[in-house]
Motif scaffolding. Structure first.
Motif, PDB file in Angstrom:
ATOM      1  N   PRO A 136       0.815  -1.216   0.000  1.00 52.35           N
ATOM      2  CA  PRO A 136       0.000   0.000   0.000  1.00 52.35           C
ATOM      3  C   PRO A 136       0.845   1.262   0.000  1.00 52.35           C
ATOM      4  CG  PRO A 136      -0.781  -1.543   1.645  1.00 52.35           C
ATOM      5  CD  PRO A 136       0.515  -2.073   1.129  1.00 52.35           C
ATOM      6  N   ARG A 137       0.434   2.202  -0.782  1.00 53.31           N
ATOM      7  CA  ARG A 137       1.048   3.533  -0.792  1.00 53.31           C
ATOM      8  C   ARG A 137       0.024   4.549  -0.324  1.00 53.31           C
ATOM      9  NH1 ARG A 137       1.449   2.169  -5.924  1.00 53.31           N
ATOM     10  NH2 ARG A 137       0.470   4.111  -6.500  1.00 53.31           N
ATOM     11  N   ASN A 138      -1.136   4.520  -0.930  1.00 48.84           N
ATOM     12  CA  ASN A 138      -2.174   5.477  -0.591  1.00 48.84           C
ATOM     13  C   ASN A 138      -3.284   4.773   0.184  1.00 48.84           C
ATOM     14  OD1 ASN A 138      -0.797   7.543  -1.887  1.00 48.84           O
ATOM     15  ND2 ASN A 138      -1.786   7.141  -3.831  1.00 48.84           N
ATOM     16  N   ILE A 139      -3.561   5.312   1.362  1.00 48.60           N
ATOM     17  CA  ILE A 139      -4.514   4.711   2.282  1.00 48.60           C
ATOM     18  C   ILE A 139      -5.721   5.630   2.401  1.00 48.60           C
ATOM     19  CG2 ILE A 139      -4.835   3.789   4.615  1.00 48.60           C
ATOM     20  CD1 ILE A 139      -2.351   2.539   3.376  1.00 48.60           C
ATOM     21  N   LEU A 184     -17.425   7.034  -2.861  1.00 44.13           N
ATOM     22  CA  LEU A 184     -16.229   6.410  -2.291  1.00 44.13           C
ATOM     23  C   LEU A 184     -15.367   5.795  -3.387  1.00 44.13           C
ATOM     24  CD1 LEU A 184     -17.682   4.732   0.924  1.00 44.13           C
ATOM     25  CD2 LEU A 184     -16.163   6.728   0.815  1.00 44.13           C
ATOM     26  N   LYS A 185     -16.001   5.133  -4.346  1.00 40.83           N
ATOM     27  CA  LYS A 185     -15.278   4.544  -5.485  1.00 40.83           C
ATOM     28  C   LYS A 185     -14.552   5.632  -6.262  1.00 40.83           C
ATOM     29  CE  LYS A 185     -17.042   3.776  -9.571  1.00 40.83           C
ATOM     30  NZ  LYS A 185     -16.180   4.281 -10.627  1.00 40.83           N
ATOM     31  N   ASP A 186     -15.258   6.727  -6.558  1.00 44.67           N
ATOM     32  CA  ASP A 186     -14.656   7.830  -7.315  1.00 44.67           C
ATOM     33  C   ASP A 186     -13.456   8.434  -6.575  1.00 44.67           C
ATOM     34  OD1 ASP A 186     -16.593   7.442  -9.265  1.00 44.67           O
ATOM     35  OD2 ASP A 186     -17.804   9.174  -8.651  1.00 44.67           O
ATOM     36  N   LEU A 187     -13.590   8.610  -5.263  1.00 43.97           N
ATOM     37  CA  LEU A 187     -12.489   9.165  -4.471  1.00 43.97           C
ATOM     38  C   LEU A 187     -11.311   8.197  -4.416  1.00 43.97           C
ATOM     39  CD1 LEU A 187     -14.571  10.824  -1.618  1.00 43.97           C
ATOM     40  CD2 LEU A 187     -13.148  12.016  -3.316  1.00 43.97           C
ATOM     41  N   ALA A 188     -11.594   6.904  -4.314  1.00 41.98           N
ATOM     42  CA  ALA A 188     -10.531   5.902  -4.315  1.00 41.98           C
ATOM     43  C   ALA A 188      -9.760   5.933  -5.640  1.00 41.98           C
ATOM     44  CB  ALA A 188     -11.107   4.507  -4.060  1.00 41.98           C
ATOM     45  N   GLU A 189     -10.478   6.077  -6.732  1.00 41.24           N
ATOM     46  CA  GLU A 189      -9.825   6.154  -8.043  1.00 41.24           C
ATOM     47  C   GLU A 189      -9.037   7.454  -8.180  1.00 41.24           C
ATOM     48  OE1 GLU A 189     -13.056   5.580 -10.781  1.00 41.24           O
ATOM     49  OE2 GLU A 189     -13.058   3.410 -10.491  1.00 41.24           O
ATOM     50  N   LYS A 190      -9.626   8.561  -7.760  1.00 37.04           N
ATOM     51  CA  LYS A 190      -8.992   9.876  -7.868  1.00 37.04           C
ATOM     52  C   LYS A 190      -7.656   9.902  -7.133  1.00 37.04           C
ATOM     53  CE  LYS A 190      -9.617  14.685  -6.486  1.00 37.04           C
ATOM     54  NZ  LYS A 190     -10.509  15.630  -5.805  1.00 37.04           N
ATOM     55  N   ASP A 223      -5.849   7.239  -6.263  1.00 36.74           N
ATOM     56  CA  ASP A 223      -5.090   6.010  -6.535  1.00 36.74           C
ATOM     57  C   ASP A 223      -4.881   5.209  -5.252  1.00 36.74           C
ATOM     58  OD1 ASP A 223      -3.776   4.144  -8.124  1.00 36.74           O
ATOM     59  OD2 ASP A 223      -1.825   5.112  -7.853  1.00 36.74           O
ATOM     60  N   ILE A 224      -6.004   4.916  -4.581  1.00 36.08           N
ATOM     61  CA  ILE A 224      -5.983   4.235  -3.287  1.00 36.08           C
ATOM     62  C   ILE A 224      -5.633   2.767  -3.456  1.00 36.08           C
ATOM     63  CG2 ILE A 224      -7.427   3.533  -1.322  1.00 36.08           C
ATOM     64  CD1 ILE A 224      -6.656   6.554  -1.360  1.00 36.08           C
ATOM     65  N   ASP A 225      -4.736   2.309  -2.584  1.00 31.82           N
ATOM     66  CA  ASP A 225      -4.323   0.908  -2.582  1.00 31.82           C
ATOM     67  C   ASP A 225      -4.975   0.115  -1.456  1.00 31.82           C
ATOM     68  OD1 ASP A 225      -2.182   1.070  -4.684  1.00 31.82           O
ATOM     69  OD2 ASP A 225      -1.403   2.547  -3.260  1.00 31.82           O
ATOM     70  N   ASP A 255      -7.090  -5.042  -7.134  1.00 29.81           N
ATOM     71  CA  ASP A 255      -5.914  -4.968  -6.263  1.00 29.81           C
ATOM     72  C   ASP A 255      -6.062  -3.980  -5.101  1.00 29.81           C
ATOM     73  OD1 ASP A 255      -5.786  -2.705  -7.868  1.00 29.81           O
ATOM     74  OD2 ASP A 255      -3.612  -2.813  -8.126  1.00 29.81           O
ATOM     75  N   VAL A 256      -7.256  -3.417  -4.915  1.00 32.03           N
ATOM     76  CA  VAL A 256      -7.492  -2.555  -3.757  1.00 32.03           C
ATOM     77  C   VAL A 256      -7.839  -3.448  -2.572  1.00 32.03           C
ATOM     78  CG1 VAL A 256      -8.949  -0.748  -2.754  1.00 32.03           C
ATOM     79  CG2 VAL A 256      -8.293  -0.609  -5.161  1.00 32.03           C
ATOM     80  N   GLY A 257      -7.081  -3.284  -1.484  1.00 30.90           N
ATOM     81  CA  GLY A 257      -7.305  -4.106  -0.308  1.00 30.90           C
ATOM     82  C   GLY A 257      -8.133  -3.392   0.743  1.00 30.90           C
ATOM     83  N   PHE A 258      -8.597  -4.161   1.713  1.00 32.83           N
ATOM     84  CA  PHE A 258      -9.381  -3.616   2.826  1.00 32.83           C
ATOM     85  C   PHE A 258      -8.750  -4.051   4.142  1.00 32.83           C
ATOM     86  CE2 PHE A 258     -12.487  -3.653  -0.569  1.00 32.83           C
ATOM     87  CZ  PHE A 258     -13.182  -2.483  -0.358  1.00 32.83           C
ATOM     88  N   GLU A 259      -8.744  -3.158   5.089  1.00 32.39           N
ATOM     89  CA  GLU A 259      -8.372  -3.497   6.459  1.00 32.39           C
ATOM     90  C   GLU A 259      -9.562  -3.119   7.329  1.00 32.39           C
ATOM     91  OE1 GLU A 259      -5.245  -3.389   9.975  1.00 32.39           O
ATOM     92  OE2 GLU A 259      -4.684  -3.620   7.884  1.00 32.39           O
ATOM     93  N   ILE A 260     -10.095  -4.090   8.031  1.00 33.40           N
ATOM     94  CA  ILE A 260     -11.248  -3.868   8.895  1.00 33.40           C
ATOM     95  C   ILE A 260     -10.760  -3.745  10.338  1.00 33.40           C
ATOM     96  CG2 ILE A 260     -13.500  -4.727   9.617  1.00 33.40           C
ATOM     97  CD1 ILE A 260     -13.153  -4.127   6.550  1.00 33.40           C
ATOM     98  N   VAL A 261     -11.085  -2.621  10.954  1.00 34.03           N
ATOM     99  CA  VAL A 261     -10.673  -2.385  12.341  1.00 34.03           C
ATOM    100  C   VAL A 261     -11.838  -2.781  13.240  1.00 34.03           C
ATOM    101  CG1 VAL A 261      -9.896  -0.653  14.006  1.00 34.03           C
ATOM    102  CG2 VAL A 261      -9.180  -0.502  11.600  1.00 34.03           C
ATOM    103  N   PRO A 262     -11.630  -3.790  14.091  1.00 31.34           N
ATOM    104  CA  PRO A 262     -12.727  -4.259  14.943  1.00 31.34           C
ATOM    105  C   PRO A 262     -13.103  -3.237  16.010  1.00 31.34           C
ATOM    106  CG  PRO A 262     -10.704  -5.420  15.478  1.00 31.34           C
ATOM    107  CD  PRO A 262     -10.399  -4.537  14.304  1.00 31.34           C
TER     108      PRO A 262
END
Length: 135
Positions: free
Chosen positions: A4-7, A83-89, A91-93, A120-127
């Motif tokens: 990941p580079r952009n979170i 959210l999708k548009d912002l992730a693309e804008k 370049d969210i990893d 290739d966009v990953g998710f981290e779920i914070v409990p």
């Protein structure tokens, strides 16, 4: 998934969102990336679910700033598409989200958003932290 580079951290109206921003900052630091804190409010709703929007926005701004994050707060008719548009804008990893209260796959935001993003966009779920019961 590549390193990941952009979170992107997706926050809601709860003050507990600081734990999400903190986790996003930890990941950003580990990968030397950029951190974007995003809150998308549904059109017609208060931005942060409170009548004291100014206080809530100030809180979110201060927390984001303290972790060196870029803050974006927008209104939208389609939260997932925004959210999708912002992730693309940006370049969210990797996207950091709080644990969903929805058990079913079709109502879970991770499933819904994941179907709209690059593979290739990953998710981290914070409990959600469990409160200790004092006996």
């Amino acid at each position: 998934m590549k390193s990941p580079r952009n979170i992107m951290v997706c926050v809601t109206q709860q003050k507990t969102c600081e734990r999400l921003i903190r986790r996003g900052a930890e990941l950003r630091d580990a990968y030397d990336g950029e951190l974007f804190v995003i809150h998308v409010a549904k059109e017609g709703w208060n931005f942060l679910g409170k009548t004291k929007e100014g206080d809530a926005l100030e809180y979110l701004f201060q927390k984001s700033k303290s972790y060196g994050a870029n803050l974006t707060v927008v209104r939208s008719h389609d939260v997932l598409e925004t959210l999708k548009d912002l992730a693309e804008k940006h370049d969210i990893d990797l996207i950091v989200l709080g644990e969903s209260q929805e058990d079913s796959e079709e109502n879970n935001i991770v499933s819904k958003l994941g179907k709209r993003l690059r593979d290739d966009v990953g998710f981290e779920i914070v409990p959600v932290k469990m409160k200790r019961k004092v006996v």
